[in-house]
Scaffold this active site. Sequence first.
Site, short mmCIF file in Angstrom:
data_model
loop_
_atom_site.label_atom_id
_atom_site.label_comp_id
_atom_site.label_asym_id
_atom_site.label_seq_id
_atom_site.Cartn_x
_atom_site.Cartn_y
_atom_site.Cartn_z
N ARG A 256 0.82 -1.20 0.00
CA ARG A 256 0.00 0.00 0.00
C ARG A 256 0.86 1.25 0.00
O ARG A 256 1.94 1.27 0.56
CB ARG A 256 -0.88 0.05 1.25
CG ARG A 256 -2.06 -0.88 1.27
CD ARG A 256 -3.15 -0.52 0.25
NE ARG A 256 -3.39 0.90 0.11
CZ ARG A 256 -4.32 1.59 0.76
NH1 ARG A 256 -5.11 1.00 1.62
NH2 ARG A 256 -4.48 2.88 0.56
N ARG B 98 4.40 4.70 -16.05
CA ARG B 98 4.99 4.55 -17.38
C ARG B 98 6.28 5.35 -17.53
O ARG B 98 7.01 5.15 -18.49
CB ARG B 98 3.98 4.97 -18.45
CG ARG B 98 2.71 4.13 -18.43
CD ARG B 98 3.00 2.66 -18.64
NE ARG B 98 1.79 1.87 -18.52
CZ ARG B 98 1.74 0.70 -17.91
NH1 ARG B 98 2.82 0.20 -17.35
NH2 ARG B 98 0.62 0.03 -17.85
N CYS C 25 -6.68 2.93 -13.02
CA CYS C 25 -7.09 4.02 -12.13
C CYS C 25 -8.58 3.91 -11.83
O CYS C 25 -9.37 3.59 -12.72
CB CYS C 25 -6.82 5.37 -12.77
SG CYS C 25 -5.09 5.76 -13.02
N GLU D 299 -11.97 6.84 -5.63
CA GLU D 299 -12.28 6.46 -4.25
C GLU D 299 -13.75 6.79 -3.95
O GLU D 299 -14.29 7.75 -4.52
CB GLU D 299 -11.41 7.26 -3.26
CG GLU D 299 -10.04 6.73 -3.05
CD GLU D 299 -9.99 5.42 -2.27
OE1 GLU D 299 -10.82 5.20 -1.35
OE2 GLU D 299 -9.12 4.62 -2.58
N ARG E 141 -4.07 6.96 -3.89
CA ARG E 141 -3.74 5.73 -3.18
C ARG E 141 -3.29 4.67 -4.18
O ARG E 141 -3.82 4.60 -5.29
CB ARG E 141 -4.95 5.22 -2.40
CG ARG E 141 -5.38 6.09 -1.25
CD ARG E 141 -6.69 5.57 -0.66
NE ARG E 141 -7.10 6.25 0.54
CZ ARG E 141 -7.84 7.36 0.58
NH1 ARG E 141 -8.24 7.92 -0.55
NH2 ARG E 141 -8.18 7.91 1.72
N TYR F 271 3.44 5.99 3.12
CA TYR F 271 2.47 7.08 3.21
C TYR F 271 3.24 8.39 3.24
O TYR F 271 4.11 8.57 4.09
CB TYR F 271 1.59 6.91 4.44
CG TYR F 271 0.70 5.70 4.32
CD1 TYR F 271 -0.58 5.81 3.79
CD2 TYR F 271 1.17 4.43 4.66
CE1 TYR F 271 -1.37 4.69 3.62
CE2 TYR F 271 0.37 3.31 4.50
CZ TYR F 271 -0.89 3.45 3.98
OH TYR F 271 -1.68 2.34 3.80
N ARG G 209 -2.44 6.29 7.95
CA ARG G 209 -1.84 5.20 8.71
C ARG G 209 -0.59 5.68 9.43
O ARG G 209 0.54 5.29 9.10
CB ARG G 209 -1.47 4.03 7.78
CG ARG G 209 -2.64 3.24 7.22
CD ARG G 209 -3.49 2.53 8.26
NE ARG G 209 -2.74 1.62 9.11
CZ ARG G 209 -2.60 0.31 8.90
NH1 ARG G 209 -3.14 -0.25 7.85
NH2 ARG G 209 -1.92 -0.42 9.75
#
Length: 123
Positions: free
Chosen positions: A6, A62, A74, A77, A89, A107, A115
């Site tokens: 993540r 890319r 893509c 959210e 994200r 993050y 987080r």
Amino acid sequence: MTRGVRGATTVDRNDEIEVIGKTEELLLEMIAQNNIVAEDVCSVLISVTADLTAAFPARALRTIEGWTYVPVMCVREIEVPGSLTQCVRVMLHWNTDKKQREIRHIYQHGAVSLRPDLAEKHT
């Protein structure tokens, strides 16, 4: 074993260069911190909040040498009231022998708030 790696970051404005640049910064850190080789990656899913419409952040992948054939998509959210805005994200699906606890999730910028426990663990 396939593991998820993540990552998340925020951008300062809805601008093509900003979105792609911050996404590239995030991806490069995820790759470096985990020693990921493109050939071992199954796919990459990148999501953005509804306020980011200037560019597809997948374009950042890319720009990284050797990542041409990695499948990337893509998505948007879900909009939850009070959630972090201007956020990108990443969920990278990686074939590795590493244990779950050995994966370094990244993050950056305002996304550290998502987080903080993981951000502190790897600084």
